[in-house]
Scaffold this active site. Structure first.
Site, PDB file in Angstrom:
ATOM      1  N   GLY A 275       0.846  -1.194   0.000  1.00 34.75           N
ATOM      2  CA  GLY A 275       0.000   0.000   0.000  1.00 34.75           C
ATOM      3  C   GLY A 275       0.877   1.238   0.000  1.00 34.75           C
ATOM      4  O   GLY A 275       1.064   1.923  -0.989  1.00 34.75           O
ATOM      5  N   TYR A 316       0.267   9.179  14.522  1.00 33.74           N
ATOM      6  CA  TYR A 316       1.464   8.326  14.587  1.00 33.74           C
ATOM      7  C   TYR A 316       2.726   9.106  14.957  1.00 33.74           C
ATOM      8  O   TYR A 316       3.822   8.581  14.823  1.00 33.74           O
ATOM      9  CB  TYR A 316       1.726   7.674  13.222  1.00 33.74           C
ATOM     10  N   CYS A 342      -9.485  22.463  16.645  1.00 31.09           N
ATOM     11  CA  CYS A 342      -9.430  22.758  18.070  1.00 31.09           C
ATOM     12  C   CYS A 342      -8.889  21.580  18.856  1.00 31.09           C
ATOM     13  O   CYS A 342      -9.608  20.934  19.619  1.00 31.09           O
ATOM     14  CB  CYS A 342     -10.812  23.151  18.569  1.00 31.09           C
TER      15      CYS A 342
HETATM   16  C1  LIG Z   1      -2.724  -2.240   5.749  1.00 29.02           C
HETATM   17  C2  LIG Z   1      -2.487  -3.587   5.195  1.00 29.02           C
HETATM   18  C3  LIG Z   1      -1.626  -3.757   4.097  1.00 29.02           C
HETATM   19  C4  LIG Z   1      -0.853  -2.630   3.482  1.00 29.02           C
HETATM   20  O1  LIG Z   1       0.171  -2.189   4.321  1.00 29.02           O
HETATM   21  P1  LIG Z   1       1.273  -1.133   3.795  1.00 29.02           P
HETATM   22  O2  LIG Z   1       2.133  -0.929   4.972  1.00 29.02           O
HETATM   23  O3  LIG Z   1       0.556   0.088   3.377  1.00 29.02           O
HETATM   24  O4  LIG Z   1       2.002  -1.773   2.669  1.00 29.02           O
HETATM   25  C5  LIG Z   1      -1.488  -5.035   3.594  1.00 29.02           C
HETATM   26  N1  LIG Z   1      -2.134  -6.089   4.127  1.00 29.02           N
HETATM   27  C6  LIG Z   1      -2.960  -5.965   5.197  1.00 29.02           C
HETATM   28  C7  LIG Z   1      -3.653  -7.154   5.719  1.00 29.02           C
HETATM   29  C8  LIG Z   1      -3.163  -4.714   5.748  1.00 29.02           C
HETATM   30  O5  LIG Z   1      -3.964  -4.590   6.813  1.00 29.02           O
END
Ligand SMILES: *Cc1c(COP(=O)(O)O)cnc(C)c1O
Length: 419
Positions: A275, A316, A342
């Site tokens: 991701g 984070y 706020c």
């Molecule tokens: C969030 C998630 C991802 C993607 O994670 P990244 O760190 O953005 O690559 C992949 N698999 C699962 C099951 C997730 O929950």
């Protein structure tokens, strides 16, 4: 490889001057580069070419339909964690046999929808989910393909909220209970075990946790074989980190080398769920300076986007590269860059050395392409920002800025207050 560059002190996305977009559509807005997204996907694929990976883009990183469609067109699959994401994957044209459904709280309705859609498989998170999946499959006369998400009990050395493979984490089968989970899955009539899944965390900047996780998962594959369960797939999850400021994550080739060395020879298909590594540096958030405020202790730069638009710094403690969109030869000062919400957590940078900026100037927050808009909210009754995609010398608004009408459209006034 990122297509956000300064030319004569002005920030461009590909060939479009960002100031121009701001002038035409206002601020704040998220801005993504088509070329960067495309390049990141292809680089990921190329690095793993040897094992012919199935790459399922993790929708939660950025689930704008246009973004999802870029990955679908490039041949990518989808990793979805809700009925909404599943529907979106189908609508943008991802073929069902490239969709995997993860998450630890799938509802009966979502499971039914996924089964009827004939997705590739479920990443099952618990024994109860396995039983429910079996029940729904039975009633639909289907056999659900599953991989069990196992929790390899390791520390991925990332932010605690981004660690998902620790023993105390809510995700996956406890490593020592996984075998029992597999025995149950094997014996359930409407379940077909297809392999194993791990996802140990996000923004991981070392290879060690991947190596440890894979070693544990592969040792379990041996155990499974002994009880008559063949492994067709290993889902390695996502989690590869990126450079926000000065992190030193493994490069794609080194990540790929490790994974390939572990998987090759096993005759098992690898699934990946990236991701952040695909989207993070493919997008920025552009905001405008509203005010300067000098107090006895601090100089604050107040901008027109807040933690509701981009929550990573507040949530984070993430540190992002921030720069003026138009660079001038100004002296540096030490400032806090804050939003209008706020909450005291509403900051993008603290005690940061920054060139002096005045009201009306634009700032770019880099690394905002993943977990940016997808985590935005309407807190403080604010309209969420627009999203823009640049390709070459053109830009396209891929989500309109929300309006007040959007904010109230699902509200209902009860009769007792109508008179
Ligand atoms: C969030 C998630 C991802 C993607 O994670 P990244 O760190 O953005 O690559 C992949 N698999 C699962 C099951 C997730 O929950």
């Amino acid at each position: 490889m990122h297509d956000f560059n300064y030319v004569n002190g002005k920030l461009y996305c590909e060939e479009v001057r960002i100031e121009k977009i701001a002038m035409e559509i206002g601020t704040p807005f998220y801005l993504y580069s088509y070329q960067t997204i495309f390049n990141h996907y292809n680089a990921f694929k190329k690095a793993l070419k040897e094992i012919d990976p199935l790459i399922c883009y993790a929708y939660k990183a950025n689930s704008n339909s246009a973004i999802c469609k870029i990955f679908a067109r490039a041949g990518g699959g989808a990793e979805v964690v809700s009925g909404g994401e599943l529907r979106q994957a189908l609508e943008v044209g991802v073929s069902p046999e490239k969709i995997v459904f993860s998450g630890n709280g799938k509802t009966e309705k979502e499971i039914g929808f996924a089964l009827k859609s004939n997705i590739l498989m479920f990443d099952v998170d618990s024994e109860m989910e396995l039983r429910l999946l079996n029940k729904v499959s039975h009633s639909l006369k289907k056999r659900a393909k599953v991989v069990l998400r196992v929790n390899p009990d390791l520390n991925p050395q990332t932010h605690p909220y981004l660690a998902t493979g620790l023993k105390e984490s809510k995700f996956g089968f406890d490593f020592n209970q996984a075998l029992d989970g597999y025995k149950l899955a094997r014996d359930l009539e409407n379940i077909k075990v297809a392999g194993i899944h791990m996802h140990i965390g996000s923004q991981i900047t070392s290879l060690k946790p991947f190596v440890e996780g894979l070693d544990k998962v592969i040792s379990l594959i041996g155990e499974l074989k002994k009880i008559g369960i063949a492994t067709e797939y290993i889902n390695v999850g996502g989690g590869l980190g990126i450079v926000y400021l000065d992190e030193e994550p493994p490069c794609l080739d080194n990540y790929a080398r490790v994974v390939i060395s572990k998987l090759s020879g096993l005759n098992i298909k690898g699934i990946f769920e990236p991701g952040r590594v695909l989207m993070g540096n493919a997008g920025i958030l552009v905001s405008k300076v509203l005010y300067r405020k000098e107090t006895a202790k601090k100089t604050f730069i107040v901008v027109d986007s807040g933690m509701n638009d981009f929550v990573r710094p507040a949530f984070y403690q993430a540190k992002h590269r921030i720069e003026p969109v138009v660079k001038k030869e100004e002296k540096e000062e030490v400032v806090d860059i804050v939003g209008p919400i706020c909450e005291s957590a509403d900051f993008f940078a603290r005690d940061k050395k920054f060139p002096r900026v005045e009201t009306g100037e634009l700032l770019s927050i880099f690394g905002a392409g993943a977990y940016g808009f997808s985590m935005a909210s309407n807190y403080n009754f604010r309209c969420r920002p627009a999203e823009v995609l640049v390709s070459g010398e053109n830009y396209f608004v891929i989500r309109q800025r929300e309006t007040y009408e959007d904010l109230i459209k699902n509200e209902k006034m009860p009769d007792i207050l109508e008179t």
